[in-house]
Scaffold this motif. Structure first.
Motif, PDB file in Angstrom:
ATOM      1  N   ASP A   1      -4.429 -11.616   8.418  1.00  0.00           N
ATOM      2  CA  ASP A   1      -3.803 -10.618   8.248  1.00  0.00           C
ATOM      3  C   ASP A   1      -2.903 -10.092   8.972  1.00  0.00           C
ATOM      4  O   ASP A   1      -1.749  -9.732   8.907  1.00  0.00           O
ATOM      5  CB  ASP A   1      -5.048  -9.357   8.206  1.00  0.00           C
TER       6      ASP A   1
ATOM      7  N   ARG B   1      -5.178 -10.963  -0.871  1.00  0.00           N
ATOM      8  CA  ARG B   1      -5.059 -10.554   0.523  1.00  0.00           C
ATOM      9  C   ARG B   1      -3.825 -11.050   1.279  1.00  0.00           C
ATOM     10  O   ARG B   1      -3.343 -10.257   1.927  1.00  0.00           O
ATOM     11  CB  ARG B   1      -6.231 -11.308   1.203  1.00  0.00           C
TER      12      ARG B   1
ATOM     13  N   LYS C   1      -1.033  -8.420   0.043  1.00  0.00           N
ATOM     14  CA  LYS C   1      -1.253  -7.158   0.620  1.00  0.00           C
ATOM     15  C   LYS C   1      -0.836  -7.250   2.057  1.00  0.00           C
ATOM     16  O   LYS C   1      -0.297  -6.164   2.697  1.00  0.00           O
ATOM     17  CB  LYS C   1      -2.593  -6.771   0.811  1.00  0.00           C
TER      18      LYS C   1
ATOM     19  N   VAL D   1       3.311  -6.891   2.168  1.00  0.00           N
ATOM     20  CA  VAL D   1       4.016  -5.591   1.459  1.00  0.00           C
ATOM     21  C   VAL D   1       5.265  -5.281   2.467  1.00  0.00           C
ATOM     22  O   VAL D   1       4.969  -5.409   3.737  1.00  0.00           O
ATOM     23  CB  VAL D   1       3.083  -4.562   1.354  1.00  0.00           C
TER      24      VAL D   1
ATOM     25  N   GLU E   1       4.379  -2.831  -3.027  1.00  0.00           N
ATOM     26  CA  GLU E   1       2.842  -2.610  -3.307  1.00  0.00           C
ATOM     27  C   GLU E   1       2.213  -3.644  -3.809  1.00  0.00           C
ATOM     28  O   GLU E   1       2.811  -4.595  -4.785  1.00  0.00           O
ATOM     29  CB  GLU E   1       2.727  -1.331  -4.409  1.00  0.00           C
ATOM     30  N   ALA E   2       0.993  -3.808  -3.604  1.00  0.00           N
ATOM     31  CA  ALA E   2      -0.085  -5.100  -3.868  1.00  0.00           C
ATOM     32  C   ALA E   2      -1.386  -4.258  -4.349  1.00  0.00           C
ATOM     33  O   ALA E   2      -2.184  -3.885  -3.391  1.00  0.00           O
ATOM     34  CB  ALA E   2       0.012  -6.126  -2.881  1.00  0.00           C
ATOM     35  N   THR E   3      -1.732  -3.902  -5.752  1.00  0.00           N
ATOM     36  CA  THR E   3      -2.938  -3.632  -5.991  1.00  0.00           C
ATOM     37  C   THR E   3      -3.921  -4.632  -6.279  1.00  0.00           C
ATOM     38  O   THR E   3      -3.547  -5.816  -6.358  1.00  0.00           O
ATOM     39  CB  THR E   3      -2.874  -2.678  -7.099  1.00  0.00           C
ATOM     40  N   ASP E   4      -5.195  -4.417  -6.596  1.00  0.00           N
ATOM     41  CA  ASP E   4      -6.237  -5.388  -7.156  1.00  0.00           C
ATOM     42  C   ASP E   4      -5.474  -5.982  -8.410  1.00  0.00           C
ATOM     43  O   ASP E   4      -6.073  -6.799  -8.818  1.00  0.00           O
ATOM     44  CB  ASP E   4      -7.467  -4.746  -7.448  1.00  0.00           C
TER      45      ASP E   4
END
Length: 155
Positions: free
Chosen positions: A41, A84, A87, A90, A110-113
């Motif tokens: 991350d 992941r 996300k 972004v 944006e990164a959604t599911d």
């Protein structure tokens, strides 16, 4: 338990201590070369690779089965493979190749599911009069429609 299952089990144990680091790929060749690719991350530090390598290597017996081990972070310019990764990127610019052959270079907003949202500026003919104007574009794209997405590096 197969060799690959044993390696994956040890790998997961090694990653438990590092919740910000995650597995991108595990490949074991016919000659028992173990190749582990990690991402994080907040990026991957050399120490992360060393710790994961030790977690695997110290718990396998070379007398039982000879192997080689390579643990590395995902390379710059490697395609994104996991939600992941989207996300964590972004705000960065991506080059996204779609299944229909279209390529879009845009900022990942944006990164959604289920999908990503990209935004970019485009020059289009003015609605009234001659010439072109800059317009802001935004598009939501399902992960299923993405063939490949790569983060661009700007120097």
């Amino acid at each position: 338990m197969t060799f690959k299952e044993k390696v994956l089990n040890l790998l997961n144990q090694g990653l438990e201590a590092k919740p910000a680091v995650f597995l991108i790929d595990l490949n074991i060749t016919d000659s028992n070369k173990i190749i582990v690719t990690l991402d994080g991350d907040n990026g991957v530090q050399l120490q992360d690779c060393v710790d994961v390598s030790r977690a695997i290597e110290q718990n396998l017996d070379r007398e039982e089965l000879d192997f080689s081990l390579e643990v590395a972070s995902v390379g710059v310019g490697s395609p994104l493979k996991m939600l992941r990764q989207y996300k964590k990127n972004v705000g960065r610019t991506l080059i996204v190749k779609l299944n229909d052959g279209t390529t879009i270079e845009a900022k990942l907003e944006e990164a959604t599911d289920h999908n990503i949202a990209l935004s970019w500026e485009a020059r289009e003919p003015k609605k009234i009069g001659k010439g072109k104007e800059t317009v802001q574009k935004r598009k939501e794209i399902s992960y299923n429609d993405i063939k490949e997405a790569i983060v661009t590096i700007i120097f």
